[in-house]
Design a protein around this motif. Sequence first.
Motif, PDB file in Angstrom:
ATOM      1  N   SER A  81       0.856  -1.183   0.000  1.00 38.20           N
ATOM      2  CA  SER A  81       0.000   0.000   0.000  1.00 38.20           C
ATOM      3  C   SER A  81       0.890   1.231   0.000  1.00 38.20           C
ATOM      4  CB  SER A  81      -0.907   0.015   1.234  1.00 38.20           C
ATOM      5  OG  SER A  81      -0.132   0.178   2.413  1.00 38.20           O
ATOM      6  N   ALA A  82       0.279   2.380  -0.273  1.00 36.46           N
ATOM      7  CA  ALA A  82       1.041   3.620  -0.226  1.00 36.46           C
ATOM      8  C   ALA A  82       1.585   3.866   1.175  1.00 36.46           C
ATOM      9  CB  ALA A  82       0.157   4.787  -0.669  1.00 36.46           C
ATOM     10  N   ALA A  83       0.776   3.532   2.187  1.00 33.59           N
ATOM     11  CA  ALA A  83       1.235   3.710   3.568  1.00 33.59           C
ATOM     12  C   ALA A  83       2.420   2.802   3.868  1.00 33.59           C
ATOM     13  CB  ALA A  83       0.093   3.433   4.533  1.00 33.59           C
ATOM     14  N   HIS A  84       2.336   1.551   3.392  1.00 32.12           N
ATOM     15  CA  HIS A  84       3.443   0.620   3.595  1.00 32.12           C
ATOM     16  C   HIS A  84       4.711   1.121   2.915  1.00 32.12           C
ATOM     17  CE1 HIS A  84       5.285  -3.599   2.690  1.00 32.12           C
ATOM     18  NE2 HIS A  84       5.839  -3.052   3.748  1.00 32.12           N
ATOM     19  N   GLN A  85       4.580   1.654   1.703  1.00 33.97           N
ATOM     20  CA  GLN A  85       5.741   2.185   1.001  1.00 33.97           C
ATOM     21  C   GLN A  85       6.383   3.321   1.803  1.00 33.97           C
ATOM     22  OE1 GLN A  85       4.964   4.206  -2.685  1.00 33.97           O
ATOM     23  NE2 GLN A  85       7.052   3.929  -3.464  1.00 33.97           N
ATOM     24  N   GLY A  86       5.560   4.251   2.280  1.00 31.67           N
ATOM     25  CA  GLY A  86       6.094   5.367   3.055  1.00 31.67           C
ATOM     26  C   GLY A  86       6.753   4.910   4.341  1.00 31.67           C
ATOM     27  N   GLU A  87       6.125   3.962   5.022  1.00 32.05           N
ATOM     28  CA  GLU A  87       6.690   3.454   6.273  1.00 32.05           C
ATOM     29  C   GLU A  87       8.009   2.724   6.023  1.00 32.05           C
ATOM     30  OE1 GLU A  87       3.500   1.019   7.557  1.00 32.05           O
ATOM     31  OE2 GLU A  87       2.229   2.710   8.188  1.00 32.05           O
ATOM     32  N   LEU A  88       8.064   1.953   4.934  1.00 31.35           N
ATOM     33  CA  LEU A  88       9.278   1.204   4.642  1.00 31.35           C
ATOM     34  C   LEU A  88      10.427   2.144   4.288  1.00 31.35           C
ATOM     35  CD1 LEU A  88      10.752  -1.456   4.262  1.00 31.35           C
ATOM     36  CD2 LEU A  88       9.810  -1.595   1.950  1.00 31.35           C
ATOM     37  N   VAL A  89      10.151   3.155   3.486  1.00 31.58           N
ATOM     38  CA  VAL A  89      11.197   4.115   3.139  1.00 31.58           C
ATOM     39  C   VAL A  89      11.720   4.813   4.391  1.00 31.58           C
ATOM     40  CG1 VAL A  89      11.650   6.306   1.971  1.00 31.58           C
ATOM     41  CG2 VAL A  89      10.431   4.478   0.772  1.00 31.58           C
ATOM     42  N   ALA A  90      10.825   5.231   5.278  1.00 30.03           N
ATOM     43  CA  ALA A  90      11.256   5.897   6.512  1.00 30.03           C
ATOM     44  C   ALA A  90      12.089   4.957   7.381  1.00 30.03           C
ATOM     45  CB  ALA A  90      10.036   6.395   7.277  1.00 30.03           C
ATOM     46  N   ARG A  91      11.678   3.709   7.475  1.00 25.78           N
ATOM     47  CA  ARG A  91      12.423   2.739   8.305  1.00 25.78           C
ATOM     48  C   ARG A  91      13.798   2.461   7.718  1.00 25.78           C
ATOM     49  NH1 ARG A  91      12.660  -2.806   8.583  1.00 25.78           N
ATOM     50  NH2 ARG A  91      10.996  -3.144   7.056  1.00 25.78           N
ATOM     51  N   LEU A  92      13.866   2.335   6.396  1.00 23.43           N
ATOM     52  CA  LEU A  92      15.149   2.077   5.754  1.00 23.43           C
ATOM     53  C   LEU A  92      16.103   3.247   5.925  1.00 23.43           C
ATOM     54  CD1 LEU A  92      13.801   0.387   2.512  1.00 23.43           C
ATOM     55  CD2 LEU A  92      15.069  -0.735   4.344  1.00 23.43           C
ATOM     56  N   ARG A  93      15.585   4.456   5.831  1.00 19.64           N
ATOM     57  CA  ARG A  93      16.451   5.621   6.037  1.00 19.64           C
ATOM     58  C   ARG A  93      16.961   5.669   7.468  1.00 19.64           C
ATOM     59  NH1 ARG A  93      14.598  11.000   2.922  1.00 19.64           N
ATOM     60  NH2 ARG A  93      16.684  11.515   3.718  1.00 19.64           N
ATOM     61  N   ALA A  94      16.133   5.263   8.409  1.00 21.82           N
ATOM     62  CA  ALA A  94      16.577   5.222   9.808  1.00 21.82           C
ATOM     63  C   ALA A  94      17.650   4.151  10.015  1.00 21.82           C
ATOM     64  CB  ALA A  94      15.389   4.951  10.723  1.00 21.82           C
ATOM     65  N   LEU A  95      17.637   3.122   9.163  1.00 23.54           N
ATOM     66  CA  LEU A  95      18.634   2.051   9.249  1.00 23.54           C
ATOM     67  C   LEU A  95      19.937   2.397   8.535  1.00 23.54           C
ATOM     68  CD1 LEU A  95      16.307  -1.022   8.546  1.00 23.54           C
ATOM     69  CD2 LEU A  95      17.483  -0.527  10.704  1.00 23.54           C
ATOM     70  N   GLY A  96      19.969   3.518   7.825  1.00 21.36           N
ATOM     71  CA  GLY A  96      21.195   3.935   7.159  1.00 21.36           C
ATOM     72  C   GLY A  96      21.115   4.044   5.656  1.00 21.36           C
ATOM     73  N   ALA A  97      19.956   3.797   5.061  1.00 10.67           N
ATOM     74  CA  ALA A  97      19.803   3.975   3.617  1.00 10.67           C
ATOM     75  C   ALA A  97      19.775   5.459   3.277  1.00 10.67           C
ATOM     76  CB  ALA A  97      18.523   3.310   3.128  1.00 10.67           C
ATOM     77  N   THR A  98      20.241   5.801   2.085  1.00  7.02           N
ATOM     78  CA  THR A  98      20.266   7.187   1.641  1.00  7.02           C
ATOM     79  C   THR A  98      19.571   7.324   0.293  1.00  7.02           C
ATOM     80  OG1 THR A  98      22.453   6.799   0.675  1.00  7.02           O
ATOM     81  CG2 THR A  98      22.384   7.773   2.872  1.00  7.02           C
ATOM     82  N   PRO A  99      18.870   8.437   0.055  1.00  6.03           N
ATOM     83  CA  PRO A  99      18.257   8.662  -1.255  1.00  6.03           C
ATOM     84  C   PRO A  99      19.347   8.863  -2.314  1.00  6.03           C
ATOM     85  CG  PRO A  99      17.311  10.093   0.420  1.00  6.03           C
ATOM     86  CD  PRO A  99      18.530   9.490   1.021  1.00  6.03           C
ATOM     87  N   VAL A 100      19.128   8.326  -3.508  1.00  4.57           N
ATOM     88  CA  VAL A 100      20.073   8.514  -4.606  1.00  4.57           C
ATOM     89  C   VAL A 100      19.318   8.860  -5.874  1.00  4.57           C
ATOM     90  CG1 VAL A 100      21.888   7.027  -3.686  1.00  4.57           C
ATOM     91  CG2 VAL A 100      20.100   6.029  -5.101  1.00  4.57           C
ATOM     92  N   HIS A 101      20.012   9.543  -6.770  1.00  3.24           N
ATOM     93  CA  HIS A 101      19.414   9.900  -8.050  1.00  3.24           C
ATOM     94  C   HIS A 101      20.155   9.152  -9.143  1.00  3.24           C
ATOM     95  CE1 HIS A 101      18.228  12.306 -11.568  1.00  3.24           C
ATOM     96  NE2 HIS A 101      17.142  12.544 -10.870  1.00  3.24           N
ATOM     97  N   VAL A 102      19.415   8.333  -9.885  1.00  4.09           N
ATOM     98  CA  VAL A 102      20.012   7.539 -10.962  1.00  4.09           C
ATOM     99  C   VAL A 102      19.365   7.890 -12.298  1.00  4.09           C
ATOM    100  CG1 VAL A 102      20.719   5.633  -9.465  1.00  4.09           C
ATOM    101  CG2 VAL A 102      18.417   5.623 -10.466  1.00  4.09           C
ATOM    102  N   GLY A 103      18.802   9.101 -12.366  1.00  6.11           N
ATOM    103  CA  GLY A 103      18.153   9.546 -13.589  1.00  6.11           C
ATOM    104  C   GLY A 103      16.650   9.531 -13.532  1.00  6.11           C
ATOM    105  N   GLN A 104      16.074   9.073 -12.405  1.00 11.48           N
ATOM    106  CA  GLN A 104      14.618   9.007 -12.313  1.00 11.48           C
ATOM    107  C   GLN A 104      14.023  10.412 -12.202  1.00 11.48           C
ATOM    108  OE1 GLN A 104      16.697   8.271  -9.849  1.00 11.48           O
ATOM    109  NE2 GLN A 104      15.868   8.769  -7.832  1.00 11.48           N
ATOM    110  N   VAL A 105      12.863  10.607 -12.823  1.00 14.62           N
ATOM    111  CA  VAL A 105      12.167  11.891 -12.789  1.00 14.62           C
ATOM    112  C   VAL A 105      10.694  11.638 -12.520  1.00 14.62           C
ATOM    113  CG1 VAL A 105      11.548  13.968 -14.061  1.00 14.62           C
ATOM    114  CG2 VAL A 105      13.799  12.923 -14.408  1.00 14.62           C
ATOM    115  N   ASP A 106      10.195  12.149 -11.411  1.00  9.73           N
ATOM    116  CA  ASP A 106       8.764  12.077 -11.090  1.00  9.73           C
ATOM    117  C   ASP A 106       8.228  10.657 -11.243  1.00  9.73           C
ATOM    118  OD1 ASP A 106       6.326  13.055 -10.251  1.00  9.73           O
ATOM    119  OD2 ASP A 106       5.659  13.565 -12.288  1.00  9.73           O
TER     120      ASP A 106
END
Length: 246
Positions: A81-106
């Motif tokens: 779900s959208a909520a699950h996606q948001g929660e997972l991204v937040a949890r991963l960032r708290a674990l040490g993941a970082t946002p990266v840009h590989v050419g994706q747009v919107d």
Amino acid sequence: MALRPVQVNIKALDHAAVGRFWAEALGWTVYRVGSGGTTYVGPTGGFVWPHPVALGVDVVPVPEAKTATKNRVHLDLATTSAAHQGELVARLRALGATPVHVGQVDVPWTVLADPEGNEFCVLEPREVYRDTGPIAAVVVDCVDPRAMARFWGEAIDWTLRAVTDDHAVLRAAEGPYLEFLRTPDAKSVPDRVHLDLLPSPGDDKAAEVARLRALGATDLDVGQGDAPWTCLADPEGHEFCVLAPF
């Protein structure tokens, strides 16, 4: 004769730390941590290798850090779900993941990197990945998805589900997908992430390796020495290993 993917191999400076990250990311368990060996992560509920459905994650120590070059093999993680996606991204960032840009747009998915810079995607919920488990797909950048579909369709026992000039998809009856995405650039540096393949019980590993060579695989020396597995590269140079049957 048939080979099947049984684990994703990730190279890391600190294999124990990267293994812990992926165990938390996938909701799995670290089953093996060797001081000079590897860290193995698999589904929670007791050690099973090879797992009948899931691809385990085997993190291998190497002395070299990842370069700035984007990996040509990465994992896509599934969400429900959208909520699950948001929660997972937040949890991963708290674990040490970082946002990266590989050419994706919107795009509706989120691109992150693990603590050693290995890129992966947290997908928005998609019906096609509803039953894959936490790993939706292993995704490989390639110049020619049709050629990759021909090689990998013959190499492993997964079914070719779709193929176009831009995208090829294979999958077993259950579990994650193996996907090939067209990119304009050819492979130029060794992969930090690759698949390990296992012969079926009773099959001859040497015969399987010979079959892969006949399909276009080439031998690869990564310093493995007298190891019980064989290192090969597919026709576009993506590394993979054929493990000894058990």
